[in-house]
Design an enzyme around this catalytic site. Structure first.
Site, PDB file in Angstrom:
ATOM      1  N   GLY A 130       0.830  -1.201   0.000  1.00 25.60           N
ATOM      2  CA  GLY A 130       0.000   0.000   0.000  1.00 25.60           C
ATOM      3  C   GLY A 130       0.859   1.244   0.000  1.00 25.60           C
ATOM      4  O   GLY A 130       1.968   1.263  -0.555  1.00 25.60           O
ATOM      5  N   SER A 131       0.378   2.256   0.678  1.00 23.54           N
ATOM      6  CA  SER A 131       1.043   3.555   0.622  1.00 23.54           C
ATOM      7  C   SER A 131       2.396   3.573   1.301  1.00 23.54           C
ATOM      8  O   SER A 131       3.151   4.547   1.145  1.00 23.54           O
ATOM      9  CB  SER A 131       0.151   4.621   1.271  1.00 23.54           C
ATOM     10  OG  SER A 131      -1.104   4.625   0.638  1.00 23.54           O
ATOM     11  N   THR A 132       2.719   2.516   2.071  1.00 19.18           N
ATOM     12  CA  THR A 132       4.039   2.524   2.698  1.00 19.18           C
ATOM     13  C   THR A 132       5.127   2.426   1.646  1.00 19.18           C
ATOM     14  O   THR A 132       6.297   2.673   1.932  1.00 19.18           O
ATOM     15  CB  THR A 132       4.203   1.335   3.676  1.00 19.18           C
ATOM     16  OG1 THR A 132       3.978   0.103   2.977  1.00 19.18           O
ATOM     17  CG2 THR A 132       3.222   1.432   4.825  1.00 19.18           C
TER      18      THR A 132
END
Lengths: 374, 617
Positions: free
Chosen positions: B326-328
């Site tokens: 995801g956004s990590t």
């Protein structure tokens, strides 16, 4: 009773203690020396238990006692009673087959309630006695119908005992009768014919053998085939003897015996313990003692004064030899396993009494001598 | 009877008898010489052979299993030890009454279940009567005491002490430690079987398995003289076993405990790494299980319960859970854009709440439907703007994206020394062609840019990548065993730190800019994780992530779809702290936890607090 006990008709010049007691000192020495050696081996084989030693000593006492008693009986008296003894033996053998106790998978014992009796033991003496009795007044060498009768006298008890089944004893009894015939001058041509017949009869014999007997033969031919089953005995006893080497591992130091790898080590396989602990040297000592006994016995036979005594004494001497050669041959893997003890050494009672009774007869023959014109 | 046949020639007969006696004697002599020949063969010629056989007969080798090495945490707190355990054994030979009656009487003193009885009866049939047969394992002290009082009533029954693996902290850190179990045929194929003669247990999973060769030690031997039944009579030679090495872990059991507690009853994983050394400070996979259950054979009911549990307590999420990052992933994508000169810290992108590929209708949505408006790199990371990264990813293209992110370890095993690690997935054109036989589509580049689509990462990978970012591209191999210790050596031998790669730096300012943006995530006014920045005594650089759970790939063995809460997104958070001198990097994943900021970030804060509250060693 005058015939049973010694009367004064003997050579006065031979009235030393041996003739008074009817003991042959030379033979007695051989027997005692062998027994003493046997006790030493047995002490080790039996796990150094005094109780075993004591029990064996008691048996030896009984056996030597029986020998001494039988030695007092005059050979002529024995000869007279021979047919009755033989007849009784045959009856008892039939009785064993008909109603005998089942012991160790084989019918050998007659139970009289207070004592258990093995008729085949009696026949070890009765058969050679009977054959000698039969031939005593016949012209020798035996031929024709007399040979057939003598043969029948041997074969009937042998077959009865083999049916029990007790291969070792029947073999022993057969050979005791055979040696009477042989010493009586059985012709070599007939001997050769018999040998051929035996070879031809082997497959038939195989057919009549029990499974365990067949197994013994197979095992004998190839012990490694079944190393944990029946071959185990032979493999372990060969290891015991072979590892003993020339001088042995020393008394009480036999690892095969003491670590219980060797089965039947105080009875039928005690020879392996001897070989392991005393080496080839110890075995040669025992064989020398045995040779001494056999030569002395044969000497007694040649000195015997009548045909009956002569044939019986010679047969007893040679049967003793058969005992030895069958047992040692079995333990060293030369012969198949048949249950025969090593005489005077193995732990066990009945057969020892029979054996010593035989030596009693030999002593009787040697010490009850009539004066003969020379 | 007629008398004519009784006419005997005595002299002739006597001579005949003498002759025959000599022949018989000769026959006997012949047989005796055969016997003596045989004896000479056995006792002289083949003597050596039989001596060997005789020694083989009596001498047996008994193995003495070594004591297994112990496992400690970094501060010397014991995590796996060997406890004396008592078992009840019966030697049938010494029992002179009915065995069932004896067992019945024993059951009055100690607990004997039907299972125990059945196993005992089974073993008894296979064991020689002089050998003891175990009836019960792990007697309690109370049972030992009760039996001791009454032992005179039980000849042949004995209590025997042995060593048994024990994990004093139970389920704590069990996914890192693993466990030992009874040695089976399959295990014997991967070890030197002779060294395991006498050993009953072997490391099955986790560190116990990875370091099996160090922990096990070397088997010892006792040469004994036995009898034909195998009973030992005396010892001839004794070679003592060499105990296995002790292991010191990088874990801090207090930190580990705090991290596991922070999860509550949520499922997920957290990995904390020291960026300088790669030491794993916490290794969490929730829920956990009690490894002690496995040591002496877990019963079927308990095992099925664990295996079939919806929450999969036996699944090592930290090592084998492959999640969409995801956004990590965004800070790494951003750094790639900067380092490769595709974007700059001053570049702006307008976010209307969706993104469209040129000439295509399909709208790629931002998580914020209304859009973020005009964003630059810092605000795009701080507010986790998807549209910015769609655009950046498209500009980079999948090839450069793949090459750059691979340097941080995405798509490859980190080499952590716990067995069973999975590699995650960093997709590329080649990968897609090889596995799907399909060309790469630009839309797939877009969603890769926000950590969705094919890309998968394990928590260990995320933590390692974050640590690498914190150290400006200096990537070390993560490890969990810090030193080993031989049983007779008071000194520890440290395990060497292995540098995997030093990522070439184009411009240090690019790294600083990304780290600054990650600082804004926590400490900025509009940062997605600003709530955890409150009250922090140090500066944190972090990134939230919310991985959509849909379209699970077939490579992903862990089938999250089956879970009841499957419609909730995974909640992720990566962070390191302090920013100026990073001491810890952490990655947290909470399965179906919803947004990263709400659930994963607070867990990370707990871990950071716990670790940074202690001075640097």
């Amino acid at each position: 009773m005058s015939t049973l006990l010694d009367s004064g008709r003997e050579d006065a010049s031979r009235r030393d203690w041996q003739h008074l007691l009817h003991i042959d000192a030379v033979l007695l020495f051989g027997l005692l020396a062998t027994s003493a050696f046997g006790l030493m081996v047995l002490y080790s084989a039996g796990g150094q238990e005094q109780s075993i030693l004591v029990r064996q000593l008691v048996r030896l006492g009984i056996a030597f006692g029986a020998m001494a008693v039988v030695a007092q009986l005059r050979p002529q008296w024995l000869q007279r009673w021979t047919p009755w003894l033989y007849g009784l033996g045959i009856l008892l053998l039939v009785a064993v087959l008909v109603m005998g106790d089942v012991g160790k998978g084989a019918q050998r014992w007659l139970d009289f309630g207070f004592v258990r009796f093995q008729p085949s033991e009696m026949m070890k003496l009765a058969v050679p006695m009977m054959v000698a009795w039969y031939l005593a007044d016949k012209r020798l060498p035996p031929t024709g119908s007399r040979l057939l009768v003598a043969g029948a006298l041997i074969v009937v008890p042998v077959v009865l005992i083999a049916r029990q089944p007790d291969l070792g004893t029947s073999l022993l009894i057969g050979s005791s009768g055979f040696f009477v015939l042989f010493l009586a001058g059985l012709s070599w041509r007939l001997l050769g014919g018999l040998a051929l017949l035996a070879a031809a009869g082997a497959p038939i014999l195989w057919h009549f053998m029990h499974d365990y007997q067949r197994q013994r033969v197979i095992t004998f031919l190839n012990p490694e085939q079944d190393p944990l089953g029946t071959g185990y005995h032979i493999i372990q006893s060969k290891i015991a003897i072979g590892s003993g080497g020339l001088f042995g591992k020393g008394w009480l130091n036999g690892t095969q015996a003491h670590l219980e790898f060797l089965p039947e080590r105080s009875t039928d396989f005690i020879f392996a313990v001897l070989g392991e602990e005393f080496g080839l040297l110890g075995i040669l000592v025992l064989l020398t003692l045995y040779t001494f006994i056999i030569v002395r016995s044969l000497h007694i036979a040649t000195q015997a004064q009548d045909t009956y005594s002569r044939l019986l004494a010679g047969s007893l001497a040679m049967t003793f030899f058969i005992y030895i050669i069958v047992n040692t041959g079995m333990v060293t893997g030369l012969l198949p396993v048949v249950g025969l003890p090593l005489p005077l050494i193995s732990y066990g009672g009945t057969s020892m009494v029979t054996l010593m009774t035989g030596f009693g007869i030999l002593m009787s023959i040697h010490t009850h001598r009539k004066l003969l014109p020379t | 009877m007629a008398s004519r046949i009784t006419i005997k020639d005595y002299l002739f007969e006597s001579r005949l008898f003498m002759q025959r006696s000599i022949q018989a004697l000769a026959f006997a002599a012949l047989l005796v010489s055969v016997l003596v020949g045989r004896l000479v063969y056995l006792q002289v010629l083949a003597h050596e052979h039989y001596i060997t056989l005789s020694d083989d007969n009596r001498i047996k080798i008994l193995s003495l299993p070594p004591n297994r090495g112990l496992i400690f945490d970094r501060n010397g707190v014991i995590l796996a030890d060997n406890l004396p355990s008592y078992r009840l054994e019966i030697t049938p030979e010494q029992v002179h009454e009915d065995m069932d009656a004896v067992v019945d009487r024993l059951a009055g003193l100690i607990r004997i279940r039907d299972v125990d009885r059945r196993r005992f009866d089974r073993l008894r049939k296979r064991t020689p009567a002089f050998k003891p047969v175990p009836l019960r394992f792990h007697l309690s002290d109370e049972e030992v005491a009760r039996f001791a009082v009454d032992r005179h009533r039980f000849p042949g029954v004995e209590i025997v002490a042995g060593l048994s693996r024990h994990y004093p902290h139970g389920p704590l850190a069990s996914h890192a430690l693993g466990y030992v179990g009874r040695l089976d045929e399959r295990d014997l194929q991967r070890v030197d079987a002779s060294n395991y003669s006498g050993t009953t247990h072997i490391g099955k999973v986790g560190i116990e398995r990875t370091y099996e060769d160090r922990l096990h030690g070397t088997v010892g031997f006792r040469q004994v003289e036995t009898n034909a039944e195998g009973r030992v009579l005396r010892t001839l030679i004794r070679t003592p076993p060499i105990p296995g090495d002790n292991l010191y872990l990088t874990l801090d059991i207090e930190l580990q405990n705090a991290a596991e507690q922070a999860f509550g009853d949520r499922a997920g994983a957290a990995v904390a790494i020291d960026p300088d050394t790669g030491e794993v400070l916490a290794f969490v996979s929730m829920p956990t299980y009690d490894p002690n259950l496995f040591v002496n054979g877990i019963d079927t009911a308990t095992y099925s319960a664990l295996r079939d549990n919806d929450r999969q307590p036996l699944f090592n999420r930290a090592l084998r859970g492959q999640y969409p990052p995801g956004s990590t992933l965004k800070p790494f994508v951003a750094l790639g854009g900067l380092e490769q000169g595709i974007t700059s810290t001053h570049a702006h992108t307008f976010c209307p709440g969706y993104y469209q590929l040129p000439g295509k209708d399909r709208k790629y949505r931002d998580w914020k439907r209304s859009g973020h408006g005009t964003v630059d790199l810092t605000s795009a990371i701080a507010q986790s703007c998807d549209v910015y990264f769609y655009d950046l990813a498209l500009s980079m293209g999948i090839d450069r994206l793949h090459d750059f992110l691979s340097q941080f370890g995405f798509g490859a095993r980190t080499g952590l020394d716990i067995s069973g690690e999975l590699p995650g997935l960093m997709p590329s054109r080649e990968w897609k062609r090889a596995t799907r036989d399909l060309p790469w589509f630009p839309g797939e580049t877009l969603i890769t840019g926000i950590g969705q689509g094919f890309v998968l990462a394990t928590p260990v990978q995320l933590a390692s990548a974050t640590a690498t970012l914190a150290k400006f591209g200096h990537r070390v191999k993560p490890h969990i065993v810090v030193s080993t210790q031989a049983y007779d050596d008071p000194d520890l031998s440290p395990v060497e730190v292995e540098t995997v790669i030093d990522i070439p730096i184009e411009d240090r300012h690019n790294w600083e800019a990304v780290i600054h943006a990650m600082r804004e995530v926590v400490h900025g006014r509009r940062g997605t994780a600003r709530r955890i920045g409150i009250g922090a005594g140090y500066e944190i650089a972090g990134k939230t992530g919310t991985a959509q759970v849909f379209g699970l790939k077939e490579e992903e063995k862990y089938d999250a779809e089956k879970l009841v809460r499957k419609l909730h997104d995974h909640s992720l958070f990566v962070a390191f702290a302090p920013i100026d001198k990073p001491r810890i990097a952490v990655a947290v994943i909470v399965e179906h936890g919803g947004s990263g900021s709400a659930v994963a970030a607070p867990i990370a804060r707990t871990i950071l607090d716990q670790y940074l509250s202690k001075p640097a060693s």
